[in-house]
Design an enzyme around this catalytic site. Sequence first.
Site, PDB file in Angstrom:
ATOM      1  N   SER A  95      -9.913  -0.620   7.174  1.00  0.00           N
ATOM      2  CA  SER A  95      -9.355  -0.433   5.828  1.00  0.00           C
ATOM      3  C   SER A  95      -8.671  -1.638   5.195  1.00  0.00           C
ATOM      4  CB  SER A  95      -8.368   0.727   5.832  1.00  0.00           C
ATOM      5  OG  SER A  95      -9.078   1.933   5.745  1.00  0.00           O
ATOM      6  N   LYS A 130       0.846  -1.206   0.000  1.00  0.00           N
ATOM      7  CA  LYS A 130       0.000   0.000   0.000  1.00  0.00           C
ATOM      8  C   LYS A 130       0.876   1.249   0.000  1.00  0.00           C
ATOM      9  CE  LYS A 130      -3.942   1.880   2.681  1.00  0.00           C
ATOM     10  NZ  LYS A 130      -4.806   1.641   3.859  1.00  0.00           N
ATOM     11  N   SER A 182      -9.724   1.881   3.054  1.00  0.00           N
ATOM     12  CA  SER A 182      -8.832   2.585   2.159  1.00  0.00           C
ATOM     13  C   SER A 182      -7.839   1.698   1.388  1.00  0.00           C
ATOM     14  CB  SER A 182      -8.052   3.628   2.956  1.00  0.00           C
ATOM     15  OG  SER A 182      -7.255   3.015   3.938  1.00  0.00           O
TER      16      SER A 182
END
Length: 479
Positions: free
Chosen positions: A171, A72, A147
């Site tokens: 997330s 990420k 997210s």
Amino acid sequence: MRRLAHLLETRQISSTEVVEHYLAEISKQEPVLNAFITVDAEGALAQARASDRRRREGQALSPWDGIPIAVKDNISTKGLKTTCASRFLANYVPLFDAEVVSRLKDVGLSIIGKTNLDEFAMGSSTEYSAYGVTCNPHDHERVSGGSSGGSAAAVAAGEVPWSLGTDTGGSIRQPASFCGVVGLKPTYGWVSRYGVVALAPSLDHVGPLARTVEDAALLFSLIAGPDPKDATSSDAREFSIPDWDESFVKGLKIGVPEEFFGEGISPEVEGAVRDCLNALEGWGAELVPISLATNEYAIDTYLTLVTAEASSSLARYDGVRYGVRIPAEDSNTMFARSRSAGFGAEVKRRIMLGTYVLSARQYGAYYEQAQKVRTLIRQDVLEAFKQVDVIITPTTPSTAFRIGAKQSPLEMYLSDLFTAMANLCGIPALNVPCGRDSRGLPLGMQIMGGHFQEELLFRVARLVENHVGVEGEVFSDKL
Ligand code: GLN
């Protein structure tokens, strides 16, 4: 992943071929999916060649040497852009690796790229990314969740075998649920956050996303463990993948909290979770109806704390040391202009809310109050774990929603209805896929456990996986 490792070990395939395979998938799918902010084809191939050389010389760093992974884009990677999906950090290249990234490199994994997210991990759909939305691989008109939407979508689409995400209020689990992959938010402190860009340090966690429960457990074993560089790291032991003996399920007490079922939840989500619960009961588990009444306050508490901490974490982006700088005649104007230009709307909203709840006059009414409620929520949950071994709920109230469907921030915040509680308590929680709805969208189930009970979560998840079946294991077609 064991199959892929076996192919690499017996030299039926080289790391270069594996990385080329995934790079080809990425080139093919990215124009639509947009799961990556940065793809490091050259770097990944160089790492793959180095791995192939090590294998030829009998010097493999681990059985996983040469397998690629995506990370990420709020996790620092030395020499590779780390934007946090913000314009503010559009050109930021870290000088060091996050501890989790060093650990992956130490066992020979090659970092294929950096995945999309909501700006600074604030959001539930990747629609708040400055680099465009990541769409859901199962339906391109829908969101991948957030997210960590890029990390979940890339794995689900087969662009990469596994990935790392972060989870502050849901997330990892929510996008894992929307995309149909396994995702774990570990126990607070078991995985180092050194080098992970902070959203809310008392709630932030790093964890694995993968196609199968075993791969998620394996990736977790590679990143878990104490780290002196992270002050919140616990001195917990390393983690090793469990044997998958199933006898533990006899007499296992599964808490089923009434507040997480019924009104406001899609009947298909509820039906799928109940079906799995029945299967577990059939194998000898005991379903125990429980109440987690404090979940009613989880979102409000979470939002108060996350905005307060975010406003403080993001104070460092002032145009002086990192990222965007808009010059001005005096420093205050320079700060204001840089921050106005660099941050997106959701980030600004949270900074304002957070600054407000921390302000001298409001502190007692909001921030302090939220800390107290957090303690009550934690007590409620720990009390429940005196009666039961694990707690099972849906991961999200619905399956993936349409891009653009949630226009009000409040509606978006409600996506974390079932997931924020685990962050407030620091307990581990994972998403395991539990089938598809009538539109073919993945359904997800959340399993929560007491602190450091990851092994038990993986064991239960593995049973669920056996019940619903795994879709497309990594490189399963090659053997
Ligand atoms: N959706 C939540 C939020 O917007 C969770 C974010 C996260 O876990 N990073 O804050």
